[in-house]
Design a protein around this motif. Structure first.
Motif, mmCIF file in Angstrom:
data_model
loop_
_atom_site.group_PDB
_atom_site.id
_atom_site.type_symbol
_atom_site.label_atom_id
_atom_site.label_comp_id
_atom_site.label_asym_id
_atom_site.label_seq_id
_atom_site.Cartn_x
_atom_site.Cartn_y
_atom_site.Cartn_z
ATOM 1 N N ALA A 36 32.674 -24.241 1.347
ATOM 2 C CA ALA A 36 31.670 -23.600 0.498
ATOM 3 C C ALA A 36 32.203 -23.222 -0.870
ATOM 4 N N MET A 37 33.522 -22.968 -0.974
ATOM 5 C CA MET A 37 34.074 -22.571 -2.263
ATOM 6 C C MET A 37 33.844 -23.664 -3.305
ATOM 7 N N HIS A 38 33.737 -24.925 -2.866
ATOM 8 C CA HIS A 38 33.563 -26.040 -3.796
ATOM 9 C C HIS A 38 32.106 -26.484 -3.880
ATOM 10 N N LEU A 39 31.230 -25.861 -3.133
ATOM 11 C CA LEU A 39 29.811 -26.198 -3.191
ATOM 12 C C LEU A 39 29.163 -25.489 -4.380
ATOM 13 N N THR A 40 28.199 -26.160 -5.001
ATOM 14 C CA THR A 40 27.432 -25.511 -6.074
ATOM 15 C C THR A 40 26.388 -24.593 -5.432
ATOM 16 N N PRO A 41 25.829 -23.636 -6.194
ATOM 17 C CA PRO A 41 24.801 -22.752 -5.614
ATOM 18 C C PRO A 41 23.650 -23.519 -4.956
ATOM 19 N N GLN A 42 23.210 -24.626 -5.607
ATOM 20 C CA GLN A 42 22.090 -25.392 -5.051
ATOM 21 C C GLN A 42 22.483 -26.090 -3.749
ATOM 22 N N GLN A 43 23.742 -26.528 -3.660
ATOM 23 C CA GLN A 43 24.209 -27.160 -2.416
ATOM 24 C C GLN A 43 24.321 -26.134 -1.289
ATOM 25 N N ILE A 44 24.733 -24.908 -1.637
ATOM 26 C CA ILE A 44 24.831 -23.840 -0.624
ATOM 27 C C ILE A 44 23.445 -23.521 -0.078
ATOM 28 N N VAL A 45 22.455 -23.423 -0.978
ATOM 29 C CA VAL A 45 21.073 -23.159 -0.543
ATOM 30 C C VAL A 45 20.578 -24.298 0.353
ATOM 31 N N ALA A 46 20.908 -25.539 -0.010
ATOM 32 C CA ALA A 46 20.482 -26.693 0.798
ATOM 33 C C ALA A 46 21.087 -26.617 2.197
ATOM 34 N N GLU A 47 22.354 -26.190 2.302
ATOM 35 C CA GLU A 47 23.000 -26.031 3.616
ATOM 36 C C GLU A 47 22.299 -24.940 4.432
ATOM 37 N N LEU A 48 21.976 -23.816 3.788
ATOM 38 C CA LEU A 48 21.304 -22.712 4.489
ATOM 39 C C LEU A 48 19.888 -23.103 4.902
ATOM 40 N N ASP A 49 19.234 -23.969 4.087
ATOM 41 C CA ASP A 49 17.861 -24.403 4.393
ATOM 42 C C ASP A 49 17.774 -25.145 5.723
ATOM 43 N N GLU A 50 18.899 -25.732 6.158
ATOM 44 C CA GLU A 50 18.885 -26.487 7.411
ATOM 45 C C GLU A 50 18.691 -25.574 8.623
ATOM 46 N N TYR A 51 18.971 -24.279 8.449
ATOM 47 C CA TYR A 51 18.881 -23.350 9.576
ATOM 48 C C TYR A 51 17.903 -22.201 9.343
ATOM 49 N N ILE A 52 17.646 -21.865 8.079
ATOM 50 C CA ILE A 52 16.831 -20.675 7.780
ATOM 51 C C ILE A 52 15.616 -21.095 6.965
ATOM 52 N N ILE A 53 14.439 -20.672 7.441
ATOM 53 C CA ILE A 53 13.179 -21.004 6.772
ATOM 54 C C ILE A 53 12.842 -19.924 5.741
ATOM 55 N N GLY A 54 12.434 -20.380 4.528
ATOM 56 C CA GLY A 54 11.992 -19.422 3.501
ATOM 57 C C GLY A 54 13.124 -18.571 2.952
ATOM 58 N N GLN A 55 12.767 -17.356 2.515
ATOM 59 C CA GLN A 55 13.715 -16.368 1.960
ATOM 60 C C GLN A 55 14.562 -16.985 0.843
ATOM 61 N N LYS A 56 13.888 -17.649 -0.085
ATOM 62 C CA LYS A 56 14.589 -18.344 -1.176
ATOM 63 C C LYS A 56 15.419 -17.375 -2.014
ATOM 64 N N ALA A 57 14.855 -16.195 -2.305
ATOM 65 C CA ALA A 57 15.556 -15.240 -3.188
ATOM 66 C C ALA A 57 16.876 -14.800 -2.571
ATOM 67 N N ALA A 58 16.863 -14.494 -1.271
ATOM 68 C CA ALA A 58 18.084 -14.048 -0.588
ATOM 69 C C ALA A 58 19.118 -15.158 -0.569
ATOM 70 N N LYS A 59 18.663 -16.382 -0.304
ATOM 71 C CA LYS A 59 19.599 -17.509 -0.243
ATOM 72 C C LYS A 59 20.201 -17.807 -1.625
ATOM 73 N N ARG A 60 19.370 -17.664 -2.664
ATOM 74 C CA ARG A 60 19.880 -17.870 -4.028
ATOM 75 C C ARG A 60 20.973 -16.848 -4.353
ATOM 76 N N SER A 61 20.727 -15.590 -3.972
ATOM 77 C CA SER A 61 21.677 -14.516 -4.297
ATOM 78 C C SER A 61 23.023 -14.734 -3.617
ATOM 79 N N VAL A 62 23.007 -15.060 -2.316
ATOM 80 C CA VAL A 62 24.284 -15.248 -1.609
ATOM 81 C C VAL A 62 24.983 -16.524 -2.093
ATOM 82 N N ALA A 63 24.189 -17.529 -2.502
ATOM 83 C CA ALA A 63 24.769 -18.775 -3.013
ATOM 84 C C ALA A 63 25.497 -18.520 -4.333
#
Length: 474
Positions: free
Chosen positions: A4-31
């Motif tokens: 994850a250290m080498h993933l971009t914020p958008q790639q991190i969100v894409a990884e989280l999207d595979e398991y978590i539905i919605g909550q875009k704002a929270a995923k953006r913040s942690v990314a």
């Protein structure tokens, strides 16, 4: 999964999207917070130490994905990460966990993580050494006592037969006989021919169970030392003989040899550095230590503000003493989380509020979200039940109408009784499959079953109608 250290914020969100539905704002913040760790470590050294992490406070009702984001982030981050419950801690002076223990727990996790990585790197050499130990048991060296087949002198005929088969000539000495026989058995080991043979192996005694000491500040460290002392008294580090197959012995001995090959001092130093630079602490149930303005001063609330005051220096940045050395918390990322039904974020002491500058509100889940949760993620409940029943030879499939009906019922029960978010889906699915799971494999041995809307309504009709029953469903 990439680091994850080498993933971009958008790639991190894409990884989280595979398991978590919605909550875009929270995923953006942690990314963004995760990527900022990489940005800081690659920034100009002159200002690197001045860049502090922006801690996050996630606010939202139960069952909407706050803890799930933390769990997935832990796997994705590949950095020292722990999740703690704020309600477990008490003010210094009261019986309970000291707030500083969360940093000690993070350090322990970091050391385990680094040692595991180091052991993986030396697995090849460890496997070779483990094989030599097994060979020493099967064919003991000439100068050792019998551990496997008896002394070589008493087994000369057997070994000569093996050697003659291989070479056609008798060995000129006991050493050559021993060496040829070891090489023959090495081949057998590599081919797995001896995996089922039982041997007696000398292995380390398992460590004694851990023990926690609760009490005033500093007592937990004393508890660790006391635990080590008791471990030494009980013979920790000593060996014991156990009978097991060669295959089982190989796994145990590889781990033992890998443990010997790594430099423990280097592992501790690397872990301490990683904890200080990349560590993440997820503090759940933060709202439980907030004291609402209407709250009483006595009873269980007595130490809540004390916990906040103890938490403040750790979140601000302080030095915590652990048994491995001092750990600075200045660059550890803290993610707070809470439902805040009764208390509000503003009920936290102002200094602590200021240390969680990024506020993210998570939305309640709708019927559409439930439909997506049941059908889209890699670990969707529908896929979990399909996998469980497939292990019995029963293959189930869901019609689209059935999944929509399940989502509708979950949303309806949440609305009528109590909104527990996605956790409601677990109870809905459990009720749906109760009859089928009981019937397999006695009544239904194998076959294909389609779960349609009519079956869903038939199984869950009483659940929705009987309000008295549904209020007990958690």
């Amino acid at each position: 999964m990439k680091k994850a250290m080498h993933l971009t914020p958008q790639q991190i969100v894409a990884e989280l999207d595979e398991y978590i539905i919605g909550q875009k704002a929270a995923k953006r913040s942690v990314a963004i917070a995760l990527r900022n760790r990489w940005r800081r470590m690659n920034a100009d050294p002159e200002i690197r130490e001045e860049i502090v992490p922006n801690n996050i406070l996630m606010i939202g009702p139960t069952g909407v994905g706050k803890t799930e984001i933390a769990r997935r982030l832990a796997k994705l981050a590949m950095a020292p990460f722990i999740k703690v419950e704020a309600s477990k801690f008490t003010e210094v002076g009261y019986v309970g966990r000291d707030v500083e223990s969360m940093v000690r727990d993070l350090t322990e996790f970091g050391i385990t993580m680094v040692k595991t990585e180091m052991q993986e790197r030396v697995k090849g050499k460890a496997a070779e050494q483990a094989q030599e130990r097994i060979l020493d048991i099967l064919i003991p060296p000439l100068n050792s006592k019998d551990l496997g087949f008896g002394n070589l002198s008493s087994n000369r005929n057997t070994e000569q037969a093996i050697t003659l088969t291989e070479h056609g000539t008798l060995p000129s000495s006991d050493e050559e006989l021993n060496q040829r026989t070891r090489e023959r058995f090495r081949e057998k080991l590599n081919n797995g021919e001896l995996d089922d043979r039982t041997i007696e192996v000398e292995v380390k005694k398992s460590t004694s169970p851990t023990m926690q000491v609760f009490g005033p500040g500093g007592m937990e460290e004393m508890g660790i030392n006391l635990q080590e002392m008791l471990g030494n008294l009980s013979g920790k580090g000593k060996t014991t003989k156990r009978k097991m197959t060669v295959a089982e012995a190989r796994d145990i001995l590889v781990d033992e040899e890998a443990e010997k090959l790594i430099n423990h001092d280097d592992a501790i130093q690397e872990a301490l550095e990683r904890v200080q630079k990349q560590g993440i602490i997820f503090i759940d149930e933060v709202d439980k230590i907030a004291v609402s303005s209407a709250g009483s001063k006595g009873g269980p609330d007595v130490s809540r503000q004390g916990v906040q005051r103890d938490l403040l220096p750790i979140v601000e940045g302080s030095t915590v003493n652990t048994k491995y050395g001092l750990v600075k918390t200045d660059h550890i990322l803290f993610i707070g989380s809470g439902a805040f039904h009764v208390a509000k974020p503003s009920d936290l002491i102002p200094e602590l509020q200021g240390r969680f500058p990024i506020r993210v509100e998570l939305n309640s889940l709708t019927e559409g979200d439930f439909y997506n949760i049941l059908s889209q993620p890699k670990n969707a409940l529908t896929k979990q039940y399909e996998a469980m029943l497939a292990s019995e030879g029963v293959h189930i499939s869901f019609t689209d109408e059935a999944v929509k009906e399940l989502a509708r019922i979950a949303a309806e029960v949440n609305e009528q009784v109590e909104n527990i978010g996605a956790r409601r889906l677990h109870t809905i699915m459990s009720s749906l499959f109760d009859e089928l799971l009981f019937a397999v494999p006695d009544d239904i041995k194998e076959g294909n079953i389609t779960i349609d809307k009519d079956y869903v309504n038939q199984q869950l009709e009483s659940l929705v109608k009987d309000k008295d029953l549904s209020q007990y469903i958690l």
